[in-house]
Design an enzyme around this catalytic site. Structure first.
Site, short mmCIF file in Angstrom:
data_model
loop_
_atom_site.label_atom_id
_atom_site.label_comp_id
_atom_site.label_asym_id
_atom_site.label_seq_id
_atom_site.Cartn_x
_atom_site.Cartn_y
_atom_site.Cartn_z
NE ARG A 198 -2.47 0.96 3.63
CZ ARG A 198 -3.10 0.59 4.74
NH1 ARG A 198 -4.30 0.05 4.67
NH2 ARG A 198 -2.55 0.76 5.93
CD GLU A 250 -12.36 5.05 4.52
OE1 GLU A 250 -11.73 4.41 5.36
OE2 GLU A 250 -11.92 5.32 3.39
CE LYS A 294 -3.00 4.58 7.13
NZ LYS A 294 -4.44 4.27 7.24
C1 LIG Z 1 -5.50 3.52 7.72
C2 LIG Z 1 -6.92 3.72 7.39
C3 LIG Z 1 -7.87 2.69 7.50
C4 LIG Z 1 -7.56 1.36 8.11
O1 LIG Z 1 -6.57 0.63 7.45
P1 LIG Z 1 -5.84 -0.55 8.21
O2 LIG Z 1 -4.82 -1.02 7.21
O3 LIG Z 1 -6.85 -1.57 8.52
O4 LIG Z 1 -5.22 0.04 9.42
C5 LIG Z 1 -9.17 2.94 7.08
N1 LIG Z 1 -9.52 4.14 6.59
C6 LIG Z 1 -8.65 5.16 6.49
C7 LIG Z 1 -9.10 6.45 5.94
C8 LIG Z 1 -7.33 4.98 6.89
O5 LIG Z 1 -6.46 5.98 6.81
#
Ligand SMILES: *Cc1c(COP(=O)(O)O)cnc(C)c1O
Length: 336
Positions: free
Chosen positions: A80, A218, A182
């Protein structure tokens, strides 16, 4: 070192060391090294400070019941980070270097990993454009850094169910934007909606899709799931949702271990309000139940504001793998 393991929350505790590596124009990533945890310096003209050319990751190391230290699916975070970096014109970190950094920094800070039932070691890799730029352009040099911190539960409430508000005023991410990466800028933009929700007494915000405001996307920084008639559903990875490692793990556990039906499809807001169970997933929050959802003037109470059976099972299954209590049948653990 003097940490009270019983009082851990999701907050920063300084540890012994952090891992740092550099990329300079034309020269590929150098081998990284451990240095004491502390401030770093950079030019005020650094790309990351002026134009947000930065990405991050969040993952955890666990101390298992056999006193082993393990990383949970690190290759998913590396994959990722590679996609996030590519999107922001950040030179990609070879996966070998990334893994070397993870193993070294966790190994060196082993004493800071909480006992199995008290918490875990949160790992924060960041990749920043630290070279100077004036016009909008990719920075000429980059820094890869990994720091760690012992953490306890994300929500102080412990087992209490979350009380969330659907926001119709703000979107988290647009289609074909950067919501599925991210990138650091996404989180600065989420602070204001989060602040409004918190000051109105809610724990967090649920975002709707930017295109039509019809479907749930989300929660702040966690993915969302609903359960209805023993069927699990979660929004699809269609570009504006962050592909969570926990989301993927929960889907695998539900389908393959519990032999449940899991659908990845658009979920209308009204369907969530009528669900039997609603929960959110993330590295920081693990599997956390949602007990109350407010949207405009309607309030949905989910499962009497108590943790549902399926949410509880998924939470336990995931935690048992991470802590070495049940067999790692998916091959998710990497020993340090
Ligand atoms: C990091 C994140 C998640 C969760 O991802 P994980 O890999 O399960 O920790 C979900 N939504 C957003 C917006 C994030 O930044």
């Amino acid at each position: 070192m003097n940490i009270n393991w019983d009082n851990l929350t999701f907050s920063l505790t300084h540890t012994k060391s952090m891992y740092i590596a550099h990329w300079d124009n034309g020269v590929n990533w150098t081998e990284g090294e451990l240095i004491p945890f502390g401030n770093i310096s950079m030019s005020p003209a650094a790309g990351v400070l002026n134009y947000g050319q930065g990405v991050f990751e969040g993952m955890k190391a666990f101390r298992t019941i056999n006193e082993e230290v393990v990383l949970f699916r690190p290759e998913k975070n590396i994959e990722r980070a590679t996609l996030s970096a590519e999107r922001l014109c950040i030179p990609i970190i070879p996966s070998g270097l990334f893994m070397d950094g993870l193993i070294k920094v966790v190994g060196d800070n082993r004493d800071y990993i909480p006992p199995t039932d008290k918490g875990s070691l949160y790992i924060r890799p960041i990749i920043w454009g630290t070279g100077e730029v004036l016009g909008v352009a990719p920075a000429p040099s980059y820094t890869f850094l990994i720091y760690v911190s012992p953490v306890g539960p994300y929500f102080k409430s412990g087992v209490r169910c979350l009380n969330l508000r659907v926001t119709k005023k703000y979107h988290r991410a647009a289609p074909r934007g950067v919501g599925n990466f991210k990138t650091i800028g996404n989180y600065a933009a989420s602070l204001y909606p989060q602040k409004l929700a918190k000051s109105a007494g809610f724990d967090e915000v649920i975002y709707l899709n930017a295109e039509s405001d019809e479907f749930i996307e989300e929660v702040g920084s966690a993915n969302i799931f609903i359960v209805k008639d023993n069927k699990i559903a979660t929004p699809p990875l269609a570009g504006s949702i962050l592909p969570g490692v926990t989301r993927d793990s929960v889907i695998h556990i539900a389908k393959e271990k519990l032999e449940m039906n899991v659908e990845e499809r658009p979920i209308p807001l009204g369907e969530m309000m009528e669900a039997d169970e609603v929960f959110c997933t993330g590295t920081a929050v693990s599997v956390t139940p949602i007990g109350q959802i407010t949207s405009d003037d309607s309030v949905g109470i989910i499962n009497n504001n108590t943790i549902g059976e399926i949410t509880q099972t998924l939470n336990t299954e995931l935690n048992n793998v991470q802590k070495g209590i049940s067999e790692d049948s998916f091959g998710w653990l990497v020993p340090v």
